[in-house]
Write a protein that holds these residues in place. Structure first.
Motif, PDB file in Angstrom:
ATOM      1  N   LEU A   1      19.116 -14.339-120.383  1.00  0.00           N
ATOM      2  CA  LEU A   1      20.360 -15.042-120.560  1.00  0.00           C
ATOM      3  C   LEU A   1      21.046 -14.617-121.851  1.00  0.00           C
ATOM      4  CD1 LEU A   1      19.318 -18.623-119.419  1.00  0.00           C
ATOM      5  CD2 LEU A   1      20.841 -17.080-118.242  1.00  0.00           C
ATOM      6  N   LEU A   2      20.286 -14.526-122.918  1.00  0.00           N
ATOM      7  CA  LEU A   2      20.857 -14.126-124.197  1.00  0.00           C
ATOM      8  C   LEU A   2      21.361 -12.687-124.143  1.00  0.00           C
ATOM      9  CD1 LEU A   2      21.459 -14.812-127.133  1.00  0.00           C
ATOM     10  CD2 LEU A   2      19.140 -14.097-127.694  1.00  0.00           C
ATOM     11  N   LEU A   3      20.634 -11.841-123.464  1.00  0.00           N
ATOM     12  CA  LEU A   3      21.013 -10.434-123.344  1.00  0.00           C
ATOM     13  C   LEU A   3      22.374 -10.281-122.675  1.00  0.00           C
ATOM     14  CD1 LEU A   3      19.999  -7.618-123.979  1.00  0.00           C
ATOM     15  CD2 LEU A   3      18.785  -7.618-121.821  1.00  0.00           C
ATOM     16  N   GLN A   4      22.705 -11.158-121.734  1.00  0.00           N
ATOM     17  CA  GLN A   4      24.001 -11.101-121.063  1.00  0.00           C
ATOM     18  C   GLN A   4      25.146 -11.334-122.045  1.00  0.00           C
ATOM     19  OE1 GLN A   4      23.914 -13.860-117.800  1.00  0.00           O
ATOM     20  NE2 GLN A   4      22.816 -12.455-116.486  1.00  0.00           N
ATOM     21  N   GLU A   5      24.916 -12.145-123.056  1.00  0.00           N
ATOM     22  CA  GLU A   5      25.954 -12.398-124.063  1.00  0.00           C
ATOM     23  C   GLU A   5      26.177 -11.172-124.941  1.00  0.00           C
ATOM     24  OE1 GLU A   5      27.843 -15.114-124.315  1.00  0.00           O
ATOM     25  OE2 GLU A   5      26.827 -15.922-122.551  1.00  0.00           O
ATOM     26  N   TRP A   6      25.139 -10.399-125.119  1.00  0.00           N
ATOM     27  CA  TRP A   6      25.206  -9.274-126.039  1.00  0.00           C
ATOM     28  C   TRP A   6      25.618  -7.980-125.347  1.00  0.00           C
ATOM     29  CZ3 TRP A   6      21.153  -5.358-126.689  1.00  0.00           C
ATOM     30  CH2 TRP A   6      21.388  -4.532-127.775  1.00  0.00           C
ATOM     31  N   ASP A   7      24.991  -7.690-124.213  1.00  0.00           N
ATOM     32  CA  ASP A   7      25.251  -6.422-123.527  1.00  0.00           C
ATOM     33  C   ASP A   7      25.032  -6.614-122.025  1.00  0.00           C
ATOM     34  OD1 ASP A   7      25.111  -3.827-122.400  1.00  0.00           O
ATOM     35  OD2 ASP A   7      24.302  -2.985-124.250  1.00  0.00           O
ATOM     36  N   MET A   8      26.114  -6.793-121.283  1.00  0.00           N
ATOM     37  CA  MET A   8      26.037  -7.080-119.857  1.00  0.00           C
ATOM     38  C   MET A   8      25.327  -5.964-119.088  1.00  0.00           C
ATOM     39  SD  MET A   8      26.817  -9.482-117.669  1.00  0.00           S
ATOM     40  CE  MET A   8      28.170 -10.423-118.323  1.00  0.00           C
ATOM     41  N   GLN A   9      25.631  -4.712-119.396  1.00  0.00           N
ATOM     42  CA  GLN A   9      25.019  -3.591-118.682  1.00  0.00           C
ATOM     43  C   GLN A   9      23.507  -3.552-118.905  1.00  0.00           C
ATOM     44  OE1 GLN A   9      26.597  -1.418-116.439  1.00  0.00           O
ATOM     45  NE2 GLN A   9      24.449  -0.996-115.983  1.00  0.00           N
ATOM     46  N   LEU A  10      23.086  -3.781-120.133  1.00  0.00           N
ATOM     47  CA  LEU A  10      21.653  -3.800-120.425  1.00  0.00           C
ATOM     48  C   LEU A  10      20.971  -4.960-119.690  1.00  0.00           C
ATOM     49  CD1 LEU A  10      19.394  -2.437-121.984  1.00  0.00           C
ATOM     50  CD2 LEU A  10      19.961  -3.866-123.947  1.00  0.00           C
ATOM     51  N   SER A  11      21.664  -6.069-119.584  1.00  0.00           N
ATOM     52  CA  SER A  11      21.138  -7.205-118.832  1.00  0.00           C
ATOM     53  C   SER A  11      20.950  -6.836-117.363  1.00  0.00           C
ATOM     54  CB  SER A  11      22.082  -8.398-118.964  1.00  0.00           C
ATOM     55  OG  SER A  11      21.703  -9.441-118.123  1.00  0.00           O
ATOM     56  N   TRP A  12      21.940  -6.188-116.770  1.00  0.00           N
ATOM     57  CA  TRP A  12      21.828  -5.759-115.369  1.00  0.00           C
ATOM     58  C   TRP A  12      20.679  -4.789-115.187  1.00  0.00           C
ATOM     59  CZ3 TRP A  12      27.666  -4.359-114.799  1.00  0.00           C
ATOM     60  CH2 TRP A  12      28.420  -5.526-114.740  1.00  0.00           C
ATOM     61  N   ASP A  13      20.574  -3.831-116.107  1.00  0.00           N
ATOM     62  CA  ASP A  13      19.483  -2.854-116.022  1.00  0.00           C
ATOM     63  C   ASP A  13      18.123  -3.554-116.075  1.00  0.00           C
ATOM     64  OD1 ASP A  13      21.331  -0.822-115.888  1.00  0.00           O
ATOM     65  OD2 ASP A  13      21.081  -0.188-117.971  1.00  0.00           O
ATOM     66  N   SER A  14      18.000  -4.514-116.985  1.00  0.00           N
ATOM     67  CA  SER A  14      16.752  -5.251-117.125  1.00  0.00           C
ATOM     68  C   SER A  14      16.438  -6.047-115.849  1.00  0.00           C
ATOM     69  CB  SER A  14      16.849  -6.196-118.322  1.00  0.00           C
ATOM     70  OG  SER A  14      15.683  -6.955-118.449  1.00  0.00           O
ATOM     71  N   LEU A  15      17.423  -6.742-115.318  1.00  0.00           N
ATOM     72  CA  LEU A  15      17.221  -7.484-114.073  1.00  0.00           C
ATOM     73  C   LEU A  15      16.828  -6.549-112.926  1.00  0.00           C
ATOM     74  CD1 LEU A  15      20.160 -10.040-114.145  1.00  0.00           C
ATOM     75  CD2 LEU A  15      17.725 -10.573-114.107  1.00  0.00           C
ATOM     76  N   ALA A  16      17.498  -5.405-112.843  1.00  0.00           N
ATOM     77  CA  ALA A  16      17.197  -4.446-111.775  1.00  0.00           C
ATOM     78  C   ALA A  16      15.765  -3.937-111.885  1.00  0.00           C
ATOM     79  CB  ALA A  16      18.184  -3.281-111.823  1.00  0.00           C
ATOM     80  N   HIS A  17      15.308  -3.661-113.096  1.00  0.00           N
ATOM     81  CA  HIS A  17      13.929  -3.188-113.274  1.00  0.00           C
ATOM     82  C   HIS A  17      12.925  -4.270-112.889  1.00  0.00           C
ATOM     83  CE1 HIS A  17      14.727   0.770-114.799  1.00  0.00           C
ATOM     84  NE2 HIS A  17      15.558   0.291-115.697  1.00  0.00           N
ATOM     85  N   TRP A  18      13.198  -5.526-113.252  1.00  0.00           N
ATOM     86  CA  TRP A  18      12.303  -6.608-112.858  1.00  0.00           C
ATOM     87  C   TRP A  18      12.283  -6.745-111.340  1.00  0.00           C
ATOM     88  CZ3 TRP A  18       8.482  -8.828-115.225  1.00  0.00           C
ATOM     89  CH2 TRP A  18       8.452  -8.847-116.620  1.00  0.00           C
ATOM     90  N   LEU A  19      13.439  -6.676-110.715  1.00  0.00           N
ATOM     91  CA  LEU A  19      13.496  -6.796-109.253  1.00  0.00           C
ATOM     92  C   LEU A  19      12.791  -5.640-108.567  1.00  0.00           C
ATOM     93  CD1 LEU A  19      17.117  -8.162-108.804  1.00  0.00           C
ATOM     94  CD2 LEU A  19      14.963  -9.405-108.486  1.00  0.00           C
TER      95      LEU A  19
END
Length: 152
Positions: A1-19
């Motif tokens: 959640l915090l990562l989305q505030e800082w860097d949306m693309q990095l948040s998406w990448d992180s979610l995609a890797h977890w998925l």
């Protein structure tokens, strides 16, 4: 959640890797042990993780935030298309993950969930832990049973 505030693309990448760590039926190991350093920091009984024990559903929180962002963004905004595209690609995995939770954690009543795998016969523990919940220190009933309700 915090990562989305800082860097949306990095948040998406992180979610995609977890998925990407999900199995075909929607299970994901609660501990991701990559390398000897990680293995040395985890109790041996948690190294081999049973496939029927779900990990915490907290991954849905940043996804829910993205869905809220789509709902509040104008359709002509470039961010709308990017977030919607990510969510549509992630949807099949999120569905599998939800179905797994729904099947494994179903309580005795509809729309009710419980954390299975608590050891009701634990003698040396005052309050048997629930490691699969992600909040093993959360106060719980001292005698696990099928009548417990999950708040996490």
């Amino acid at each position: 959640l915090l990562l989305q505030e800082w860097d949306m693309q990095l948040s998406w990448d992180s979610l995609a890797h977890w998925l990407d760590l999900l199995t075909q039926d929607g299970w994901m190991a609660g501990e991701q042990l990559l390398g000897n350093a990680a293995l040395s920091r985890v109790a041996i009984e948690r190294v081999v993780q049973p496939g029927g024990v779900p990990c915490p559903p907290s991954l849905f929180l940043p996804v829910a935030r993205l869905a809220t962002l789509v709902a509040r963004t104008r359709t002509n905004d470039p961010l709308y298309a990017r977030v919607l595209s990510f969510l549509l690609r992630a949807w099949p995995r999120l569905q599998a993950m939800y179905r797994f939770y729904d099947a494994q954690l179903q309580g005795s009543r509809a729309d009710e969930y419980r954390w299975p795998h608590r050891n009701a016969s634990a003698v040396l523990e005052i309050n048997p832990l629930t490691p699969a919940s992600g909040m093993p220190d959360l106060p719980r009933a001292s005698h696990p049973s099928h009548d417990e309700r999950s708040i996490d």
